[in-house]
Motif scaffolding. Structure first.
Motif, PDB file in Angstrom:
ATOM      1  N   GLN A 250       0.828  -1.197   0.000  1.00 39.52           N
ATOM      2  CA  GLN A 250       0.000   0.000   0.000  1.00 39.52           C
ATOM      3  C   GLN A 250       0.867   1.254   0.000  1.00 39.52           C
ATOM      4  O   GLN A 250       0.597   2.221  -0.730  1.00 39.52           O
ATOM      5  CB  GLN A 250      -0.924   0.013   1.218  1.00 39.52           C
ATOM      6  CG  GLN A 250      -1.764   1.287   1.342  1.00 39.52           C
ATOM      7  CD  GLN A 250      -2.573   1.330   2.633  1.00 39.52           C
ATOM      8  OE1 GLN A 250      -2.766   0.321   3.306  1.00 39.52           O
ATOM      9  NE2 GLN A 250      -3.035   2.510   2.999  1.00 39.52           N
ATOM     10  N   MET A 251       1.926   1.245   0.813  1.00 39.53           N
ATOM     11  CA  MET A 251       2.822   2.401   0.883  1.00 39.53           C
ATOM     12  C   MET A 251       3.508   2.635  -0.454  1.00 39.53           C
ATOM     13  O   MET A 251       3.681   3.774  -0.883  1.00 39.53           O
ATOM     14  CB  MET A 251       3.844   2.190   2.002  1.00 39.53           C
ATOM     15  CG  MET A 251       3.222   2.184   3.393  1.00 39.53           C
ATOM     16  SD  MET A 251       4.389   1.782   4.712  1.00 39.53           S
ATOM     17  CE  MET A 251       5.424   3.254   4.729  1.00 39.53           C
ATOM     18  N   GLN A 252       3.892   1.564  -1.134  1.00 38.11           N
ATOM     19  CA  GLN A 252       4.526   1.700  -2.442  1.00 38.11           C
ATOM     20  C   GLN A 252       3.568   2.317  -3.450  1.00 38.11           C
ATOM     21  O   GLN A 252       3.972   3.142  -4.282  1.00 38.11           O
ATOM     22  CB  GLN A 252       5.026   0.339  -2.917  1.00 38.11           C
ATOM     23  CG  GLN A 252       6.207  -0.191  -2.115  1.00 38.11           C
ATOM     24  CD  GLN A 252       6.583  -1.614  -2.480  1.00 38.11           C
ATOM     25  OE1 GLN A 252       5.775  -2.364  -3.051  1.00 38.11           O
ATOM     26  NE2 GLN A 252       7.797  -2.017  -2.130  1.00 38.11           N
ATOM     27  N   ARG A 253       2.293   1.946  -3.364  1.00 34.59           N
ATOM     28  CA  ARG A 253       1.296   2.548  -4.268  1.00 34.59           C
ATOM     29  C   ARG A 253       1.150   4.042  -3.995  1.00 34.59           C
ATOM     30  O   ARG A 253       0.783   4.814  -4.892  1.00 34.59           O
ATOM     31  CB  ARG A 253      -0.057   1.841  -4.104  1.00 34.59           C
ATOM     32  CG  ARG A 253      -0.089   0.424  -4.665  1.00 34.59           C
ATOM     33  CD  ARG A 253      -1.516  -0.094  -4.755  1.00 34.59           C
ATOM     34  NE  ARG A 253      -2.128  -0.252  -3.446  1.00 34.59           N
ATOM     35  CZ  ARG A 253      -2.085  -1.357  -2.715  1.00 34.59           C
ATOM     36  NH1 ARG A 253      -1.423  -2.419  -3.171  1.00 34.59           N
ATOM     37  NH2 ARG A 253      -2.687  -1.426  -1.542  1.00 34.59           N
ATOM     38  N   GLU A 254       1.416   4.448  -2.755  1.00 31.83           N
ATOM     39  CA  GLU A 254       1.309   5.863  -2.378  1.00 31.83           C
ATOM     40  C   GLU A 254       2.622   6.612  -2.578  1.00 31.83           C
ATOM     41  O   GLU A 254       2.745   7.772  -2.190  1.00 31.83           O
ATOM     42  CB  GLU A 254       0.870   5.961  -0.913  1.00 31.83           C
ATOM     43  CG  GLU A 254      -0.516   5.394  -0.646  1.00 31.83           C
ATOM     44  CD  GLU A 254      -0.832   5.298   0.841  1.00 31.83           C
ATOM     45  OE1 GLU A 254       0.090   5.522   1.658  1.00 31.83           O
ATOM     46  OE2 GLU A 254      -1.985   5.004   1.190  1.00 31.83           O
ATOM     47  N   GLY A 255       3.622   5.931  -3.162  1.00 24.86           N
ATOM     48  CA  GLY A 255       4.904   6.579  -3.405  1.00 24.86           C
ATOM     49  C   GLY A 255       5.823   6.617  -2.201  1.00 24.86           C
ATOM     50  O   GLY A 255       6.816   7.358  -2.206  1.00 24.86           O
ATOM     51  N   LYS A 256       5.529   5.822  -1.172  1.00 19.27           N
ATOM     52  CA  LYS A 256       6.352   5.772   0.030  1.00 19.27           C
ATOM     53  C   LYS A 256       7.225   4.517  -0.005  1.00 19.27           C
ATOM     54  O   LYS A 256       6.960   3.580  -0.758  1.00 19.27           O
ATOM     55  CB  LYS A 256       5.473   5.751   1.285  1.00 19.27           C
ATOM     56  CG  LYS A 256       4.501   6.920   1.388  1.00 19.27           C
ATOM     57  CD  LYS A 256       3.546   6.718   2.548  1.00 19.27           C
ATOM     58  CE  LYS A 256       2.495   7.813   2.615  1.00 19.27           C
ATOM     59  NZ  LYS A 256       1.494   7.563   3.692  1.00 19.27           N
ATOM     60  N   THR A 257       8.256   4.520   0.798  1.00 19.90           N
ATOM     61  CA  THR A 257       9.141   3.355   0.871  1.00 19.90           C
ATOM     62  C   THR A 257       9.125   2.783   2.286  1.00 19.90           C
ATOM     63  O   THR A 257       8.945   3.512   3.263  1.00 19.90           O
ATOM     64  CB  THR A 257      10.580   3.723   0.495  1.00 19.90           C
ATOM     65  OG1 THR A 257      11.067   4.741   1.390  1.00 19.90           O
ATOM     66  CG2 THR A 257      10.644   4.240  -0.933  1.00 19.90           C
ATOM     67  N   ALA A 258       9.313   1.485   2.383  1.00 19.90           N
ATOM     68  CA  ALA A 258       9.384   0.801   3.671  1.00 19.90           C
ATOM     69  C   ALA A 258      10.092  -0.529   3.472  1.00 19.90           C
ATOM     70  O   ALA A 258      10.059  -1.097   2.377  1.00 19.90           O
ATOM     71  CB  ALA A 258       7.995   0.583   4.257  1.00 19.90           C
ATOM     72  N   ARG A 259      10.725  -1.009   4.526  1.00 24.16           N
ATOM     73  CA  ARG A 259      11.406  -2.292   4.495  1.00 24.16           C
ATOM     74  C   ARG A 259      10.787  -3.224   5.513  1.00 24.16           C
ATOM     75  O   ARG A 259      10.216  -2.787   6.522  1.00 24.16           O
ATOM     76  CB  ARG A 259      12.893  -2.125   4.818  1.00 24.16           C
ATOM     77  CG  ARG A 259      13.696  -1.420   3.739  1.00 24.16           C
ATOM     78  CD  ARG A 259      15.041  -0.952   4.262  1.00 24.16           C
ATOM     79  NE  ARG A 259      15.735  -2.013   4.994  1.00 24.16           N
ATOM     80  CZ  ARG A 259      16.713  -1.785   5.878  1.00 24.16           C
ATOM     81  NH1 ARG A 259      17.101  -0.555   6.115  1.00 24.16           N
ATOM     82  NH2 ARG A 259      17.296  -2.790   6.486  1.00 24.16           N
ATOM     83  N   MET A 260      10.918  -4.511   5.270  1.00 20.68           N
ATOM     84  CA  MET A 260      10.426  -5.512   6.204  1.00 20.68           C
ATOM     85  C   MET A 260      11.357  -5.558   7.419  1.00 20.68           C
ATOM     86  O   MET A 260      12.572  -5.696   7.274  1.00 20.68           O
ATOM     87  CB  MET A 260      10.386  -6.874   5.520  1.00 20.68           C
ATOM     88  CG  MET A 260       9.638  -7.927   6.307  1.00 20.68           C
ATOM     89  SD  MET A 260       7.852  -7.656   6.354  1.00 20.68           S
ATOM     90  CE  MET A 260       7.373  -8.071   4.664  1.00 20.68           C
TER      91      MET A 260
END
Length: 305
Positions: A250-260
């Motif tokens: 979801q964050m990637q669709r919003e242009g945000k980045t996150a790691r597991m």
């Protein structure tokens, strides 16, 4: 800037909180503020610090301490979130967070009642405390004597908005309805635990054993102010990974980045049954001091530096 009297009152509040937990055999911990990876949360925007992040809460570190064998831990620390500033929000704020192995969210509700009562009895000279068991804020007189009201999210949506939770979710209006129609009504005469959130909104909370549609999560409201957020911890690494993956996508669709957060997931299975909660210290201070803005509870504000 707080006056010397205000500084003394804030200090007394912090010491009252510490004494409550230390007398109950909790360990006070102080975990790093800079972290290489955070828990994926689509609604929170962290600050960067070099190649790390300033933590948005100490949750990821405290859960790893639970997995390492700690039974009862608490922390009072500064947290950082990029969000719109207002009378209830600051980019840098003070959080109280605590965890107890072997407990669930019902145990935490009872402990919240005990904690706030403990603090109120020791801080009866604060402007917002007209009596040790009654809080007065912005015209509301809130009785602190337990038991406090328990209200499910479904009951609240039906009572104050005339709509079901499922309909609100399907219309993508859950947050809008919660903020505009429900929260202003909560905790006006006595504190309210709003509990059993939709499982879609409990990414770190264990699913209910009685109802698969809800998670064992609650929020505490006093005088219409959300003060704390707690839940029975999800300790299943596989399910937690799946939830994190959905959030990351979801964050990637919003242009945000996150790691597991791989290290957390590796250790999560050793945590066992536990419950954890975060409480806004500045908001509690605001209520107890009879103030209308959390900025007025801080020794110094960023705008004054």
């Amino acid at each position: 800037m707080l006056s010397p009297t205000g500084l003394r009152q804030r200090s007394d509040l912090l010491q009252a909180i510490r004494s409550f937990f230390l007398e109950r055999d909790y360990i006070e911990v102080d975990t790093p503020l800079r972290l290489p990876v955070l828990i994926p949360e689509s609604h929170l925007i962290p600050f960067t610090s070099g190649d790390c992040f300033l933590h948005t809460s100490p949750e990821i570190c405290m859960k790893r301490l639970l997995a390492g064998g700690c039974e009862r831990i608490f922390q009072i620390c500064h947290c950082f979130r990029q969000e719109e500033c207002g009378r209830l929000h600051q980019a840098e704020f003070t959080m109280l967070e605590w965890y107890h192995r072997g407990w669930d969210y019902l145990d935490l509700m009872r402990q919240c009642e005990e904690l706030i009562g403990w603090v109120a009895r020791r801080l009866s000279g604060f402007a917002g405390l007209i009596e040790e068991d009654r809080l007065c804020w912005q015209g509301d007189r809130v009785a602190l004597t337990p038991p406090w009201e328990r209200l499910t999210v479904e009951e609240a949506f039906q009572r104050y908005a005339g709509v079901s939770v499922r309909d609100a979710l399907c219309a993508d209006r859950f947050d809008e309805i919660l903020v505009t129609a429900i929260e202003p009504n909560l905790g006006r005469t006595r504190p309210v635990f709003l509990y059993d959130y939709p499982v879609e909104l409990g990414s770190l909370a264990r699913g209910s054993r009685n109802n698969p549609l809800v998670a064992e999560r609650f929020e505490l409201y006093i005088a219409g102010i959300e003060l704390a957020n707690g839940f029975s911890e999800l300790a299943d690494p596989q399910e937690q990974r799946q939830r994190f993956q959905r959030t990351i996508e979801q964050m990637q669709r919003e242009g945000k980045t996150a790691r597991m957060p791989e290290k957390l997931l590796i250790e999560l299975g050793r945590m066992g049954e536990a419950a954890g909660i975060a409480l806004g210290v500045d908001r509690l201070c605001m209520l107890l001091m009879g103030l209308d803005d959390i900025a007025r509870t801080k020794p110094l504000n960023f705008s004054e530096l």
